[in-house]
Design an enzyme around this catalytic site. Structure first.
Site, PDB file in Angstrom:
ATOM      1  N   CYS A  97      26.399  18.723 -66.850  1.00 17.01           N
ATOM      2  CA  CYS A  97      25.531  18.808 -65.807  1.00 17.01           C
ATOM      3  C   CYS A  97      25.770  17.577 -64.841  1.00 17.01           C
ATOM      4  O   CYS A  97      26.043  16.423 -65.586  1.00 17.01           O
ATOM      5  CB  CYS A  97      24.140  18.952 -66.368  1.00 17.01           C
ATOM      6  SG  CYS A  97      22.991  19.054 -64.863  1.00 17.01           S
ATOM      7  N   GLU A 140      22.564  27.123 -62.398  1.00 11.37           N
ATOM      8  CA  GLU A 140      22.153  26.391 -61.136  1.00 11.37           C
ATOM      9  C   GLU A 140      20.528  27.066 -60.977  1.00 11.37           C
ATOM     10  O   GLU A 140      19.961  26.468 -60.183  1.00 11.37           O
ATOM     11  CB  GLU A 140      23.086  26.768 -60.059  1.00 11.37           C
ATOM     12  CG  GLU A 140      24.379  26.492 -60.162  1.00 11.37           C
ATOM     13  CD  GLU A 140      24.650  25.090 -60.510  1.00 11.37           C
ATOM     14  OE1 GLU A 140      25.485  24.445 -60.966  1.00 11.37           O
ATOM     15  OE2 GLU A 140      23.647  24.033 -60.424  1.00 11.37           O
ATOM     16  N   HIS A 143      18.218  25.137 -62.482  1.00 15.05           N
ATOM     17  CA  HIS A 143      17.787  23.927 -61.689  1.00 15.05           C
ATOM     18  C   HIS A 143      16.823  23.988 -60.462  1.00 15.05           C
ATOM     19  O   HIS A 143      15.930  23.323 -60.351  1.00 15.05           O
ATOM     20  CB  HIS A 143      19.196  23.061 -60.998  1.00 15.05           C
ATOM     21  CG  HIS A 143      20.094  22.335 -61.792  1.00 15.05           C
ATOM     22  ND1 HIS A 143      19.451  21.298 -62.358  1.00 15.05           N
ATOM     23  CD2 HIS A 143      21.291  22.652 -62.074  1.00 15.05           C
ATOM     24  CE1 HIS A 143      20.519  20.775 -63.213  1.00 15.05           C
ATOM     25  NE2 HIS A 143      21.670  21.353 -62.762  1.00 15.05           N
TER      26      HIS A 143
END
Ligand SMILES: O=C(O)C[C@@H](Cc1ccccc1)[C@H](O)SCc1ccccc1
Ligand SMILES: [Zn+2]
Length: 154
Positions: A97, A140, A143
Site C-alpha cells: 500500500c 482501492e 480505501h
C-alpha cells in the site's frame, strides 16, 4: 500530490458519493491521481490517499515483479465504484500500500467480481474483473471505506 500515510485519520474516513462527475474539481482530482499513481509506481490509488474523501480511485494494472502476468491496462479512473457480485472462491495474494510503505502482506480477495462504476465522462460501466485487477479494485474500494489491507491479513 502527497500520499498520506497510515495514522492520518483521513485514511479511515468513509468517502462521499461523487454527485457530479463533470465538476471541474473532480476532473482536476482525476488528473492529479493519474499523475500521482504513475510517479509512485503504483498499480492503483484512491482519493483518500491524497487526503480527499471522494469515491474515486484509479486502477492501473501492469506486469510487476510480484505479478508478472498482470495485464497491462490504460490507467482507469473509476467513480462511485461498487461490487455487484462476488465469486465464492477467494485467493490469497501479496499486497502493498502506498500509504503503508515497506510492509507487504498476504490478503484473501475474491478471485472474480462483477463491478459497476462511472468513467470520467459520466458513462456507466459494468464488467467482470478477475485475479490481479480484481485484487486492485477490492484494495482501492476498501480505501473508500477507510479499510487498509492490514485490516484483512489472515
Ligand atoms: O496503496 C495503493 O492503493 C496502491 C497499491 C495497489 C495494490 C493493491 C493490491 C495489490 C497490489 C497493489 C500498491 O501499493 S501499488 C505498489 C505495488 C505494485 C505492484 C504490486 C504490489 C504493490
Ligand atoms: Zn493502498
Amino acid at each position: 500530490m502527497e500520499i498520506i500515510q497510515l495514522g492520518n485519520p483521513i485514511l479511515r474516513d468513509k468517502a462521499e458519493f461523487v454527485a457530479d462527475v463533470k465538476d471541474p474539481r473532480i476532473q482536476q482530482l482525476i488528473d492529479d491521481l493519474l499523475i500521482t499513481v504513475k510517479q509512485a509506481n503504483g498499480v492503483g490509488i484512491a482519493a483518500p490517499q491524497v487526503g480527499v474523501s471522494d469515491r474515486i480511485f484509479i486502477v492501473a494494472s501492469r506486469p510487476n515483479p510480484r505479478y508478472p502476468h498482470a495485464p497491462e491496462m490504460e490507467p482507469t479512473p473509476m467513480i462511485n465504484p461498487k461490487i455487484l457480485a462476488r465469486s465464492d472462491e477467494s485467493e490469497k495474494g501479496w499486497e502493498g500500500c502506498l500509504s503503508i510503505p515497506g510492509i507487504r502482506g498476504s490478503v484473501p480477495r475474491d478471485r472474480a467480481i462483477e463491478v459497476e462504476y462511472s468513467d470520467r465522462y459520466g458513462k456507466l460501466h459494468k464488467q467482470e474483473l478477475t485475479d490481479f485487477v480484481a485484487r486492485i479494485f477490492q484494495h482501492e474500494l476498501d480505501h473508500l471505506d477507510g479499510i487498509v489491507f492490514l485490516d484483512r491479513l489472515e
